[in-house]
Scaffold this motif. Structure first.
Motif, PDB file in Angstrom:
ATOM      1  N   ILE A  71     -43.434  -6.397 -30.745  1.00 51.42           N
ATOM      2  CA  ILE A  71     -44.247  -5.162 -30.417  1.00 51.42           C
ATOM      3  C   ILE A  71     -43.956  -4.338 -29.226  1.00 51.42           C
ATOM      4  CG2 ILE A  71     -46.493  -6.044 -29.128  1.00 51.42           C
ATOM      5  CD1 ILE A  71     -46.651  -3.916 -32.385  1.00 51.42           C
ATOM      6  N   ASN A  72     -43.518  -5.175 -27.990  1.00 46.39           N
ATOM      7  CA  ASN A  72     -42.897  -4.152 -27.014  1.00 46.39           C
ATOM      8  C   ASN A  72     -42.036  -3.177 -27.362  1.00 46.39           C
ATOM      9  OD1 ASN A  72     -44.894  -5.226 -25.112  1.00 46.39           O
ATOM     10  ND2 ASN A  72     -43.482  -6.864 -24.327  1.00 46.39           N
ATOM     11  N   GLU A  73     -41.176  -3.679 -28.061  1.00 45.52           N
ATOM     12  CA  GLU A  73     -40.009  -2.973 -28.351  1.00 45.52           C
ATOM     13  C   GLU A  73     -40.455  -1.757 -29.408  1.00 45.52           C
ATOM     14  OE1 GLU A  73     -36.400  -5.018 -29.668  1.00 45.52           O
ATOM     15  OE2 GLU A  73     -35.790  -4.805 -27.525  1.00 45.52           O
ATOM     16  N   ILE A  74     -41.189  -2.169 -30.324  1.00 45.44           N
ATOM     17  CA  ILE A  74     -41.981  -0.914 -31.256  1.00 45.44           C
ATOM     18  C   ILE A  74     -42.555   0.243 -30.128  1.00 45.44           C
ATOM     19  CG2 ILE A  74     -43.690  -0.512 -33.037  1.00 45.44           C
ATOM     20  CD1 ILE A  74     -41.192  -1.829 -34.179  1.00 45.44           C
ATOM     21  N   ALA A  75     -43.321  -0.508 -29.131  1.00 45.33           N
ATOM     22  CA  ALA A  75     -43.955   0.304 -28.421  1.00 45.33           C
ATOM     23  C   ALA A  75     -42.832   1.319 -27.579  1.00 45.33           C
ATOM     24  CB  ALA A  75     -44.644  -0.354 -27.030  1.00 45.33           C
ATOM     25  N   ASP A  76     -41.916   0.877 -27.335  1.00 43.18           N
ATOM     26  CA  ASP A  76     -40.650   2.001 -26.787  1.00 43.18           C
ATOM     27  C   ASP A  76     -40.420   3.135 -27.681  1.00 43.18           C
ATOM     28  OD1 ASP A  76     -40.579   0.279 -24.451  1.00 43.18           O
ATOM     29  OD2 ASP A  76     -38.844  -0.758 -25.011  1.00 43.18           O
ATOM     30  N   LEU A  77     -40.416   2.709 -28.848  1.00 46.43           N
ATOM     31  CA  LEU A  77     -39.862   3.488 -30.337  1.00 46.43           C
ATOM     32  C   LEU A  77     -41.203   4.437 -30.368  1.00 46.43           C
ATOM     33  CD1 LEU A  77     -37.870   4.547 -32.059  1.00 46.43           C
ATOM     34  CD2 LEU A  77     -38.670   2.727 -33.786  1.00 46.43           C
ATOM     35  N   ASN A 129     -48.385   5.957 -32.132  1.00 45.89           N
ATOM     36  CA  ASN A 129     -49.401   5.385 -31.377  1.00 45.89           C
ATOM     37  C   ASN A 129     -49.085   3.685 -31.673  1.00 45.89           C
ATOM     38  OD1 ASN A 129     -51.530   3.660 -30.341  1.00 45.89           O
ATOM     39  ND2 ASN A 129     -52.785   5.436 -30.319  1.00 45.89           N
ATOM     40  N   VAL A 130     -48.603   3.098 -30.426  1.00 45.23           N
ATOM     41  CA  VAL A 130     -48.481   1.381 -30.803  1.00 45.23           C
ATOM     42  C   VAL A 130     -49.555   0.630 -31.111  1.00 45.23           C
ATOM     43  CG1 VAL A 130     -48.493   0.530 -28.432  1.00 45.23           C
ATOM     44  CG2 VAL A 130     -46.844  -0.581 -30.330  1.00 45.23           C
ATOM     45  N   GLN A 131     -50.696   1.114 -30.603  1.00 42.46           N
ATOM     46  CA  GLN A 131     -51.947   0.431 -30.941  1.00 42.46           C
ATOM     47  C   GLN A 131     -52.395   0.548 -32.538  1.00 42.46           C
ATOM     48  OE1 GLN A 131     -54.431   1.991 -27.814  1.00 42.46           O
ATOM     49  NE2 GLN A 131     -54.716  -0.233 -27.136  1.00 42.46           N
ATOM     50  N   ASP A 132     -52.060   1.785 -32.977  1.00 39.58           N
ATOM     51  CA  ASP A 132     -52.559   1.799 -34.429  1.00 39.58           C
ATOM     52  C   ASP A 132     -51.410   1.072 -35.307  1.00 39.58           C
ATOM     53  OD1 ASP A 132     -54.657   3.220 -33.908  1.00 39.58           O
ATOM     54  OD2 ASP A 132     -53.898   5.246 -34.029  1.00 39.58           O
ATOM     55  N   VAL A 133     -50.176   1.049 -34.817  1.00 41.65           N
ATOM     56  CA  VAL A 133     -49.118   0.600 -35.452  1.00 41.65           C
ATOM     57  C   VAL A 133     -49.517  -1.196 -35.399  1.00 41.65           C
ATOM     58  CG1 VAL A 133     -46.648  -0.154 -35.451  1.00 41.65           C
ATOM     59  CG2 VAL A 133     -47.261   2.252 -34.789  1.00 41.65           C
ATOM     60  N   ALA A 134     -50.018  -1.663 -34.418  1.00 40.12           N
ATOM     61  CA  ALA A 134     -50.272  -3.200 -34.292  1.00 40.12           C
ATOM     62  C   ALA A 134     -51.472  -3.425 -35.491  1.00 40.12           C
ATOM     63  CB  ALA A 134     -50.639  -3.420 -32.813  1.00 40.12           C
ATOM     64  N   ARG A 135     -52.463  -2.596 -35.320  1.00 35.54           N
ATOM     65  CA  ARG A 135     -53.528  -2.640 -36.201  1.00 35.54           C
ATOM     66  C   ARG A 135     -53.001  -2.561 -37.579  1.00 35.54           C
ATOM     67  NH1 ARG A 135     -58.735  -3.001 -36.793  1.00 35.54           N
ATOM     68  NH2 ARG A 135     -59.920  -1.648 -38.186  1.00 35.54           N
ATOM     69  N   GLY A 136     -52.200  -1.686 -37.895  1.00 37.28           N
ATOM     70  CA  GLY A 136     -51.712  -1.446 -39.189  1.00 37.28           C
ATOM     71  C   GLY A 136     -50.804  -2.458 -39.828  1.00 37.28           C
ATOM     72  N   ALA A 164     -53.414 -10.396 -36.316  1.00 34.91           N
ATOM     73  CA  ALA A 164     -53.597  -9.354 -35.347  1.00 34.91           C
ATOM     74  C   ALA A 164     -53.293  -9.782 -33.851  1.00 34.91           C
ATOM     75  CB  ALA A 164     -55.010  -9.086 -35.500  1.00 34.91           C
ATOM     76  N   LYS A 165     -53.294 -11.031 -33.699  1.00 34.31           N
ATOM     77  CA  LYS A 165     -52.811 -11.665 -32.348  1.00 34.31           C
ATOM     78  C   LYS A 165     -51.807 -11.529 -31.868  1.00 34.31           C
ATOM     79  CE  LYS A 165     -57.101 -14.608 -32.466  1.00 34.31           C
ATOM     80  NZ  LYS A 165     -57.682 -15.932 -32.821  1.00 34.31           N
ATOM     81  N   PHE A 166     -51.381 -11.546 -30.767  1.00 38.72           N
ATOM     82  CA  PHE A 166     -50.265 -11.273 -30.009  1.00 38.72           C
ATOM     83  C   PHE A 166     -49.496 -10.055 -30.192  1.00 38.72           C
ATOM     84  CE2 PHE A 166     -51.578 -15.353 -28.531  1.00 38.72           C
ATOM     85  CZ  PHE A 166     -50.846 -15.725 -27.432  1.00 38.72           C
ATOM     86  N   LEU A 167     -50.378  -8.961 -30.486  1.00 41.89           N
ATOM     87  CA  LEU A 167     -49.600  -7.549 -31.002  1.00 41.89           C
ATOM     88  C   LEU A 167     -49.942  -6.630 -29.892  1.00 41.89           C
ATOM     89  CD1 LEU A 167     -49.507  -7.653 -34.986  1.00 41.89           C
ATOM     90  CD2 LEU A 167     -47.568  -7.967 -33.123  1.00 41.89           C
ATOM     91  N   HIS A 168     -50.264  -7.096 -28.913  1.00 41.72           N
ATOM     92  CA  HIS A 168     -50.815  -5.961 -27.691  1.00 41.72           C
ATOM     93  C   HIS A 168     -49.363  -5.928 -26.670  1.00 41.72           C
ATOM     94  CE1 HIS A 168     -54.868  -6.611 -28.793  1.00 41.72           C
ATOM     95  NE2 HIS A 168     -54.669  -7.864 -28.695  1.00 41.72           N
ATOM     96  N   ILE A 172     -48.555   2.584 -22.630  1.00 40.98           N
ATOM     97  CA  ILE A 172     -47.634   1.683 -23.240  1.00 40.98           C
ATOM     98  C   ILE A 172     -47.720   2.285 -24.704  1.00 40.98           C
ATOM     99  CG2 ILE A 172     -46.447  -0.503 -23.773  1.00 40.98           C
ATOM    100  CD1 ILE A 172     -46.320  -0.225 -21.047  1.00 40.98           C
ATOM    101  N   GLY A 173     -46.440   2.569 -25.025  1.00 40.45           N
ATOM    102  CA  GLY A 173     -46.351   3.000 -26.624  1.00 40.45           C
ATOM    103  C   GLY A 173     -47.121   4.194 -27.036  1.00 40.45           C
ATOM    104  N   ARG A 174     -47.710   4.849 -26.400  1.00 35.81           N
ATOM    105  CA  ARG A 174     -48.737   5.885 -26.968  1.00 35.81           C
ATOM    106  C   ARG A 174     -48.343   7.212 -26.537  1.00 35.81           C
ATOM    107  NH1 ARG A 174     -54.705   3.651 -25.440  1.00 35.81           N
ATOM    108  NH2 ARG A 174     -53.815   3.796 -23.334  1.00 35.81           N
ATOM    109  N   ALA A 175     -47.693   7.958 -27.382  1.00 32.62           N
ATOM    110  CA  ALA A 175     -47.213   9.314 -26.842  1.00 32.62           C
ATOM    111  C   ALA A 175     -48.021  10.356 -26.132  1.00 32.62           C
ATOM    112  CB  ALA A 175     -46.524   9.905 -28.122  1.00 32.62           C
TER     113      ALA A 175
END
Ligand code: NAD
Length: 433
Positions: A220-226, A233-240, A249-253, A430-433
Motif C-alpha cells: 500500500i505504501n507503493e500504491i500511495a506513491d503512485l 487518494n490512497v485511503q480511498d484505494v485502501a478502503r476500496g 482492511a487491516k494493514f493497509l494504512h 501520504i498518497g493523497r494528491a
C-alpha cells in the motif's frame, strides 16, 4: 500448571502476567537485575497499557513472582523461552545466542517430564537445536521441545494474548500436546482455535505471518506513491480494496514504512533462512528493500515541503516510537527520518508521549520537548511520524500562530487535507494528491 517464563520483556512479561491471570502459577525470570528489582516494587519496566494492573493483581494473588534465578524449574510443567532474537550483525539472520544460552541454563535443572516451549520468534530448526543442546547437557532429562510462537502486538498486547485469533502449537509429542492444551484451556472459552502442527511448521508460520503483513504494508505504501503522481487518494484505494474479504482492511494504512522490534528483523531472518535452504523469497526481499529505501526517503519528503530549502531550518517531529501505545523505539521510522533531516543540515526537536526516555538512547543531536506545542513553537515544519491519539486533535490555530512557517507533513494521514489547509497551513501527507 506450574510455569517458568524466561525473559521479562514485551512478550515474556505480558505472557507471564496473562498466564497467572488464567490461574497458573508463574515464575518470571530475567537476568536483568534492574528489571526484576523494578518489577518486585510493582514498577513496570516497559510501557504497555494496563500491564501494571495485571502484574499487580498476579503478584497479589500469589500466582506471579519475579526473580533472577531458575531454581523453580525443577517443579515446572513448562518452561517458556521468551528472550530476544535480534538481527545478527552482518547477515541479518536471527541471533540465537540468548535462546541457546537459556536452553543450556535450563538443561541441568530439569526434574520429571518438562516442556521447553519457544515463545521467542525463532527460525525453522531452532527447536531441533534446543533439543540437541538439552540432550547434550543433560542426557537423562525427560522433556519435549515445543514451538509456540507469539502473535501479540505491542500496545494491545494483553487483549491480543487473551483473545488471540489462533494459538499455534508445534509438536508431535502427545504428552506435550496435553500439557499445552491445559495451559491454554482458559482460552477455549473464548473459542480461540488451537492449531497443532509440526514444530518446523509452527516456526515457519510466525515468519510467514510477519512477512505477509510487512508485504501488505509495503504494497500500500507503493500504491500511495503512485496515487500521489496520478492524483488519486490512497485511503480511498485502501478502503476500496480492503472491503473485499479476500484482501481485508487491516494493514493497509500508508505511512513512512514499517519499523518495530519484529517486522524488520523477521523479514531479514526469513529471507536469510530461505537462502540457507537454497530458496529465494523474492517478494520478501523486495519488501525489505522497498521499506528500507522508503524510511530513508521520508526526510526528502519533508525537505520538499520546504521547497528543498531546509539547511538551518527547525523541524518539529511529533511521535518517535514505531507505533502508538508503546515506548519501543526498535527500528522506528523516526530514526531514519531524523538522521536524514540532520544530514540535510536541519535542526530537529521532537516530542513523544511515552517514548522519550527510550528515544534519548537512540537519538543524539536533537532537542526533546515536553509537549507538542512546545515542539512546534518557532519551527519551520511540523512532521507527524507516529499517530498517537494525543496528536489527532491538535489546536491548529495555536500551532499556526506559534510556528515560524505554517507547514505540516503528516506521514500518517491523521488529518483531512482540507481541514489543515483551511487552517492556513501548507500540508503534505501520504498518497493523497
Ligand atoms: P525484549 O528484548 O523486550 O525482552 C527479552 C528479555 O529477555 C530481556 O529482558 C532480557 O534481559 C531477557 N533475557 C535474555 N536472555 C536471558 C536469559 N538467559 N535468562 C533470562 N532472561 C534473559 O524482547 P521481546 O520484545 O519481548 O521479544 C522476545 C521474543 O518474542 C523475540 O523473539 C521477538 O521476536 C518475539 N516477539 C516479540 C513481539 C513484540 O511485539 N515485542 C511479538 C511477538 C513475538
Amino acid at each position: 500448571m506450574r510455569i517458568v517464563m524466561i525473559g521479562a520483556g514485551y512478550v515474556g512479561l505480558v505472557s507471564a502476567a496473562c498466564f497467572a491471570d488464567f490461574g497458573h502459577d508463574v515464575t518470571c525470570v530475567d537476568k536483568d537485575c534492574e528489571k526484576i528489582a523494578a518489577l518486585n516494587q510493582y514498577r513496570i519496566p516497559i510501557f504497555e497499557p494496563d500491564l501494571d494492573k495485571l502484574v499487580e493483581s498476579g503478584v497479589n494473588s500469589g500466582r506471579l513472582r519475579f526473580g533472577v534465578d531458575l531454581s523453580d524449574i525443577g517443579e515446572a510443567d513448562a518452561v517458556f523461552i521468551a528472550v530476544g532474537t535480534p538481527s545478527r550483525r552482518g547477515d541479518g539472520h536471527a541471533d540465537l545466542s540468548y535462546v541457546h544460552a537459556a536452553a543450556r541454563e535450563i538443561a541441568g535443572l530439569l526434574e520429571g517430564f518438562t516442556l521447553i516451549v519457544t515463545k521467542s520468534t525463532v527460525p525453522v530448526g531452532t527447536g531441533d537445536e534446543v533439543e540437541r543442546i538439552i540432550k547434550e547437557t543433560n542426557p537423562e532429562a525427560d522433556f519435549a521441545v515445543v514451538a509456540n510462537p507469539e502473535f501479540l502486538r505491542e500496545g494491545a498486547a494483553i487483549r491480543d494474548f487473551q483473545h488471540p485469533d489462533r494459538i499455534v502449537v508445534g509438536t508431535d509429542d502427545e504428552r506435550a500436546k496435553k500439557v499445552m492444551g491445559q495451559i491454554y484451556r482458559p482460552l477455549y472459552l473464548n473459542q480461540a482455535p488451537i492449531l497443532y502442527t509440526s514444530r518446523r511448521t509452527a516456526e515457519l508460520i510466525k515468519y510467514a505471518a510477519n512477512a505477509f503483513l510487512a508485504t501488505k504494508i509495503t504494497f500500500i505504501n507503493e500504491i500511495a506513491d503512485l496515487a500521489e503522481r496520478v492524483g488519486a487518494n490512497v485511503q480511498d484505494v485502501a478502503r476500496g480494496i480492503g472491503l473485499d474479504n479476500r484482501i481485508g482492511a487491516k494493514f493497509l494504512h500508508a505511512g513512512p514504512g514499517y519499523g518495530g522490534s519484529c517486522f524488520p528483523k523477521d523479514t531479514r531472518a526469513l529471507s536469510k533462512t530461505a537462502l540457507d535452504y537454497g530458496v529465494q523469497l523474492r517478494v520478501v526481499e523486495a519488501t525489505l528493500t522497498v521499506n528500507e529505501i522508503r524510511k530513508r526517503t521520508m526526510s526528502r519528503k519533508v525537505s520538499g515541503a520546504l521547497d528543498n530549502d531546509i539547511r538551518g531550518k527547525t523541524i518539529a517531529v511529533l511521535g518517535l516510537t514505531f507505533k502508538p501505545d508503546t515506548d519501543d523505539m526498535r527500528e522506528a521510522p523516526s530514526i531514519a527520518l531524523i538522521a536524514g533531516l540532520l544530514d540535510f543540515g536541519a535542526k530537529v526537536r521532537a516530542h513523544d508521549p511515552v517514548g522519550m526516555e527510550q528515544a534519548k538512547k537512540e537519538l543524539s543531536d536533537i532537542e526533546f520537548c515536553d509537549d507538542p506545542y512546545a515542539c512546534a513553537r518557532g519551527a519551520d515544519a511540523l512532521v507527524i511520524v507516529t499517530e498517537w491519539r494525543q496528536f489527532r486533535a491538535l489546536d491548529l490555530e495555536r500551532i499556526r500562530t506559534d510556528m515560524a512557517t505554517p507547514v505540516i507533513v503528516d506521514l500518517r494521514n491523521i488529518y483531512r487535507p482540507e481541514d489543515v489547509r483551511s487552517a492556513g497551513f501548507r500540508y503534505e501527507s501520504i498518497g493523497r494528491a
